[in-house]
Every structure is written in C-alpha cells, then in structure tokens.
Motif scaffolding. Structure first.
Motif, PDB file in Angstrom:
ATOM      1  N   GLU A  65     -49.490 -41.345  21.327  1.00 32.61           N
ATOM      2  CA  GLU A  65     -50.095 -42.995  22.250  1.00 32.61           C
ATOM      3  C   GLU A  65     -50.346 -43.643  20.714  1.00 32.61           C
ATOM      4  O   GLU A  65     -49.320 -44.985  21.427  1.00 32.61           O
ATOM      5  CB  GLU A  65     -51.511 -42.581  22.700  1.00 32.61           C
ATOM      6  CG  GLU A  65     -51.292 -42.086  23.881  1.00 32.61           C
ATOM      7  CD  GLU A  65     -53.062 -41.797  24.564  1.00 32.61           C
ATOM      8  OE1 GLU A  65     -53.917 -41.788  23.787  1.00 32.61           O
ATOM      9  OE2 GLU A  65     -53.201 -41.304  25.407  1.00 32.61           O
ATOM     10  N   ASN A  66     -50.492 -43.064  19.291  1.00 29.40           N
ATOM     11  CA  ASN A  66     -50.382 -44.211  18.216  1.00 29.40           C
ATOM     12  C   ASN A  66     -48.532 -44.460  18.082  1.00 29.40           C
ATOM     13  O   ASN A  66     -48.877 -45.742  18.047  1.00 29.40           O
ATOM     14  CB  ASN A  66     -50.873 -44.078  17.608  1.00 29.40           C
ATOM     15  CG  ASN A  66     -52.271 -43.825  17.757  1.00 29.40           C
ATOM     16  OD1 ASN A  66     -53.148 -43.597  18.200  1.00 29.40           O
ATOM     17  ND2 ASN A  66     -52.747 -42.776  16.610  1.00 29.40           N
ATOM     18  N   GLU A  67     -47.793 -43.690  18.186  1.00 29.38           N
ATOM     19  CA  GLU A  67     -46.871 -43.800  17.995  1.00 29.38           C
ATOM     20  C   GLU A  67     -45.722 -44.858  18.921  1.00 29.38           C
ATOM     21  O   GLU A  67     -45.138 -46.122  19.214  1.00 29.38           O
ATOM     22  CB  GLU A  67     -45.901 -43.061  18.501  1.00 29.38           C
ATOM     23  CG  GLU A  67     -46.469 -41.939  16.287  1.00 29.38           C
ATOM     24  CD  GLU A  67     -45.684 -42.611  15.065  1.00 29.38           C
ATOM     25  OE1 GLU A  67     -44.509 -43.120  15.516  1.00 29.38           O
ATOM     26  OE2 GLU A  67     -46.682 -42.286  14.494  1.00 29.38           O
ATOM     27  N   THR A  68     -46.252 -44.925  20.345  1.00 32.94           N
ATOM     28  CA  THR A  68     -45.538 -45.455  21.219  1.00 32.94           C
ATOM     29  C   THR A  68     -46.767 -47.183  20.926  1.00 32.94           C
ATOM     30  O   THR A  68     -45.875 -47.887  22.140  1.00 32.94           O
ATOM     31  CB  THR A  68     -45.485 -44.744  22.702  1.00 32.94           C
ATOM     32  OG1 THR A  68     -47.146 -44.815  22.621  1.00 32.94           O
ATOM     33  CG2 THR A  68     -44.859 -43.633  22.174  1.00 32.94           C
ATOM     34  N   ALA A  69     -47.472 -47.073  21.043  1.00 29.77           N
ATOM     35  CA  ALA A  69     -47.972 -48.454  20.646  1.00 29.77           C
ATOM     36  C   ALA A  69     -47.504 -49.233  19.553  1.00 29.77           C
ATOM     37  O   ALA A  69     -48.034 -50.599  19.494  1.00 29.77           O
ATOM     38  CB  ALA A  69     -49.703 -48.441  20.492  1.00 29.77           C
ATOM     39  N   ALA A  70     -46.657 -48.450  18.819  1.00 23.08           N
ATOM     40  CA  ALA A  70     -46.514 -48.799  17.429  1.00 23.08           C
ATOM     41  C   ALA A  70     -45.466 -50.348  17.368  1.00 23.08           C
ATOM     42  O   ALA A  70     -44.319 -50.192  18.782  1.00 23.08           O
ATOM     43  CB  ALA A  70     -45.950 -47.812  16.256  1.00 23.08           C
TER      44      ALA A  70
END
Length: 396
Positions: free
Chosen positions: A148-153
């Motif tokens: 989730e953190n990577e897709t929000a980057a």
C-alpha cells in the motif's frame, strides 16, 4: 401422759372392744342390749390382734412397693441406657458419614485435577495454533502495508521498487490449520455416569455385610464391635437392660434381621476359636430359661467343642472335614421355602451338613462365641463382608 378416752354415751373409760360391731365400748355399754351376746374382749387384746392382722397385710404391700421401686430403678437405668445407645449410635453414624465425605472429597479433588490437567493440555495446544496464526497475520500485515505504501508513492519511485514490491505482494501464507480432533475438553469423559462411577469405585472401599448382630439380644457377657459384625465373650458381665429380646442365661446373640421367605447366606470367620456355635433359630425360642439346642427346640446349628465339629442333632452328628485340618470360615445358607439350612466350608468348597425341616415362623441368624474360661477363647466370631455386583439389564 395420754388421757384415757371416754365413752360418749356413759362417760366411762373405753376399755373393751366389741368384735361383732367392731366398736370400742365401756363396761356399761357391754351390758346394754346393743352388745348383748356379742364377743367382747379387752381393748389391749383386740388392738394386738388387729395390729397383727394389719402387719400380715403389710407384707404383700411392702413386696409390691419394693417391686415398684425396683421397676422404677429399672426404668431409670433403661433411660440412661437408651441415652447411651443413642449417643453411641449417633457417634457411629457420624463416623461412617465422615468416612464417606472424606472419600467423596478425595474423589472430587482427583476428578477436578484430571479436568484441570486436560484443560492445561488443551489450552497449550490452542496457544500453539494461535501463535502460528498470529505469526502469519503479522507477516501478511507487513506485506499489505508495504504494498500500500509503494502504490501511494510517486510513479518513478513506484516503478523503481516495483520488482521488490511485487515479490512482497506474492508472499504465500499457508491456510490456517483445521481444528484437529480432540481439541476440546472431553466433557463426556468427566461427566458421563459420574455418580455411578463414583459409587462403583466406592464399592471397592465400602464393605457390605449381609448380616449384622442385634445388640438388644446379646447376653450381658458378650462384646460387640461398633459395626456389629464381630461378637466375642468378654469374660465379664455388663449392666444391660433385661428386655424380652435379650438372652439371659447363655452367651448367645441373634442377627438383626429375620427371614420369612427366600434364600439367604452369610459367612462367619471362626479362625482359631476352640469353642463356638453357628446357625439359625426360630423367633419363638426361649431366651430366658432352659433350651434344647436342636431342631426340636428351634435351633439348626453346628458347633466346635473340645476339638470336635458336630451338627446339633439329637444325638449329635460328628462332622468330618474334607482333607482334614481346621475350619477357618463357615458359610450358612437358609432356603426358607425348601426348609433347608446348609453349612459349608467356603475355602475347601465342601458341604459340612444340611438340615431338612419345615419353617413356619421368622428365622434369625444365630451366633455363640462359646465359653471364655481363663481367657482361653477370646477371639471373636467375625461376619465376613460380601461382594456386591451390579448388572446392566439392557445388555441381557
């Protein structure tokens, strides 16, 4: 000085007694028509004669009074004895129930301990499964957060880390273990027929005696155990009420229960006793005077006396033991309808003697521990406990 009594009619001193009219009179009265021809005597003579008659009448009155005083004393002694009986019986009841409560307490604690042990074992297994699931939850949670953190980057950063992120997203966690058999508390094992199981176990430690002796029939020289299964000749007299049921001349005691039907048996340990009698008797035997210790007198017995075993017939019938030796235990069997009393040796499995008769009244077990001269025969007759069996009719 006592004043002389005067005649109310003539004023003369009363010196005479008219036996016919039973009246004290004076000399003038004697000459009157009223007492003419009557038997008259001096006052002192009549007084002595009548006092003598009353003294004779006092004799049976005093005897009756003495008997009443004796009866009163007997009543008082009976009251004291009844109280002591009640106290001793209460003490025995409390003792027996305390033993039962102690057994139940131990059994309850043992069964609760088994439940607690199973609880700990099952709890440990559940904890291991919980720990494994928790570990997988943590691993998946970390992977989800990372993806989730990577897709929000930003796009450039996302694409630079894509390969690593994809690998994290492809993490595989095995399916949770299926709840294995036997994971829960085996409730039925602890609860199923609990009372019956406890009762069955209790039968291993609680004795059942088919016959006990009746202390109210025991001769005053006899000593009985607190559970009424042993009787011995104490060699000394006890102060006991002379109630109608009690034997007053012989060291006899009866069983507590009489039989008017059916088959009944009990075993008696005679051990090394040199003198004893055992058997059954009819209820109406004489307990206060002479007896005839044979079937004609209401006794069906065998005895051991002066080294000889015999059936109490008239004349006596010698008994021969199979294989020799001594009797250690005797089994008595009563078949009321068949009119049989069978004596046997339960150790050698041999019959000693069988009486055949006809019974028309209540029959009681009979025990006589024999003479105890100079402490020569002190050991008791001991009624043996019997095993109790329970059948489940549904399996028949």
């Amino acid at each position: 000085m006592v004043a002389e009594a005067k005649c109310g009619a003539h004023g003369e001193t009363l010196k005479l007694y008219c036996r016919d009219d039973m009246e004290v009179i004076c000399c003038v009265c004697q000459t009157s028509k009223k007492h003419q021809g009557h038997s008259v005597c001096p006052l002192e003579e009549a007084a002595q004669d009548l006092k003598g008659e009353l003294r004779k009448e006092l004799v049976p009155l005093k005897k009756s009074l003495r008997r009443l005083y004796e009866a009163k004393q007997e009543c008082d002694e009976q009251t004291v004895y009844i109280k002591s009986q009640s106290q001793a019986t209460e003490q025995q009841i409390r003792k027996e129930f305390e033993q039962l409560r102690a057994f139940l307490q131990r059994e309850e604690e043992a069964r609760l301990l088994l439940l607690q042990q199973e609880h700990e074992d099952k709890k440990l297994l559940a904890k291991k499964r919980t720990d494994n699931v928790t570990k997988d939850i943590l691993a998946l949670s970390h992977a989800v957060i990372a993806v989730e953190n990577e897709t929000a980057a930003g796009d450039a950063l996302f694409l630079q880390n894509y390969n690593n992120t994809k690998k994290r997203a492809q993490i595989r966690v095995k399916e949770p273990d299926v709840l294995p058999p036997g994971s829960l508390i085996n409730v039925t094992k602890h609860i199923s027929s609990l009372k019956y199981q406890v009762w069955e176990k209790m039968m291993e430690v609680v004795q059942y005696t088919p016959v006990i002796v009746d202390p109210n029939t025991a001769y005053s020289w006899l000593s009985l155990s607190s559970d009424l299964t042993c009787v011995a000749n104490s060699g000394s007299v006890q102060q006991l009420p002379d109630n109608p049921e009690r034997f007053s001349h012989f060291v006899f005691v009866l069983g507590s229960e009489g039989f008017t039907s059916g088959r009944h048996s009990w075993e008696v340990e005679v051990g090394d006793k040199v003198d004893w009698m055992l058997g059954v008797v009819k209820e109406s035997i004489n307990r206060k005077g002479r007896i005839s210790g044979c079937p004609d007198g209401g006794f069906w017995m065998i005895s051991h006396c002066e080294g000889e075993y015999s059936a109490m017939t008239r004349p006596g019938t010698p008994l021969v033991l199979g294989g020799g030796g001594e009797l250690i235990r005797v089994r008595v069997q009563l078949d009321y309808e068949a009119g049989e009393v069978v004596f046997s040796d339960p150790i050698r499995m041999t019959t000693l003697y069988t009486f055949h008769d006809f019974f028309s009244e209540k029959m009681f077990p009979f025990f006589c521990p024999g003479a105890n001269i100079n402490g020569n025969n002190p050991s008791p007759l001991r009624i043996c406990p019997s095993k109790v069996a329970v059948w489940n009719s549904s399996t028949w």
